[in-house]
Scaffold this motif. Structure first.
Motif, short mmCIF file in Angstrom:
data_model
loop_
_atom_site.label_atom_id
_atom_site.label_comp_id
_atom_site.label_asym_id
_atom_site.label_seq_id
_atom_site.Cartn_x
_atom_site.Cartn_y
_atom_site.Cartn_z
N ILE A 34 0.87 -1.17 0.00
CA ILE A 34 0.00 0.00 0.00
C ILE A 34 0.91 1.22 0.00
O ILE A 34 1.62 1.46 0.97
N ARG A 45 -5.51 -4.68 1.41
CA ARG A 45 -5.12 -5.13 0.07
C ARG A 45 -4.49 -6.51 0.14
O ARG A 45 -3.59 -6.74 0.94
N TYR A 93 -5.23 -11.17 -8.88
CA TYR A 93 -6.10 -11.38 -7.74
C TYR A 93 -6.59 -12.83 -7.81
O TYR A 93 -7.29 -13.20 -8.73
N TYR A 99 -8.86 -5.37 -3.07
CA TYR A 99 -8.22 -4.11 -2.69
C TYR A 99 -9.35 -3.18 -2.28
O TYR A 99 -10.16 -2.77 -3.10
N ARG A 163 -12.15 0.57 -5.77
CA ARG A 163 -11.74 -0.70 -5.17
C ARG A 163 -11.87 -1.83 -6.17
O ARG A 163 -12.45 -1.67 -7.24
#
Length: 185
Positions: A34, A45, A93, A99, A163
């Motif tokens: 981050i 995250r 991901y 996130y 996000r």
């Protein structure tokens, strides 16, 4: 600024998307951070990234592809002064990765600040469940179905909260990048 985002649906070719994903697979990805904080807070995250800074071969390659989109979006919508890209990241991901709401820009003492963010969908929407990109409720709704189409490009001001929701199945790959310009103030 006449809109909060600018997009191209399914714009990037299958070949470009797969070539960018291959950079991640063949690279040395790491746990996402981050900002520049080495202490990773998994409650905000969770994902893996391959950094591609402006002075790297991968960064130059990605900028050659993305520069035209940033230029067009800035000319058509945002009109901010830009002086180049800062960094790209290829993100993966997997299950349970996400996130939370964040913005890509902060006011630092630097003479150059992130102005525009770009994100590119590199996966087919059937490859994963969840993992939707969206803006905070006060900004507006996006057509999530269109954003999930492989090759879709989205450009927005880096100060907007956004996000990626939790992936519950499969893997989602994306390219994100930031173009910067002189200090906002």
């Amino acid at each position: 600024m006449n809109t909060y985002c600018y997009s191209w649906q399914a714009e990037l070719s299958e070949e470009h998307c797969e070539a960018i994903k291959l950079l991640f697979i063949e690279g040395k990805p790491k746990d996402a951070e981050i900002g520049n904080v080495a202490n990773i807070d998994k409650s905000i995250r969770s994902s893996n990234i391959l950094p591609c800074p402006y002075d790297s071969k991968n960064g130059s390659y990605l900028n050659r592809i993305m520069h035209q989109y940033i230029t067009m979006a800035n000319r058509e919508c945002f009109g901010v002064q830009l002086n180049g890209f800062q960094e790209f990241q290829i993100a993966k991901y997997g299950k349970d990765d996400f996130y939370d709401y964040h913005m890509d820009s902060n006011i630092f003492d630097n003479s150059s600040q992130r102005k525009l963010s770009i994100t590119v969908q590199l996966s087919d929407s059937i490859d994963y469940v969840g993992g939707d990109f969206d803006f905070s409720k006060d900004i507006g709704k996006l057509d999530k179905k269109k954003l999930r189409e492989k090759g879709t490009i989205l450009v927005f001001p880096s100060f907007l909260y956004h996000r990626v929701t939790e992936v519950t199945k499969g893997e989602r790959f994306s390219l994100v990048g930031w173009y910067e310009g002189n200090d906002w103030v």
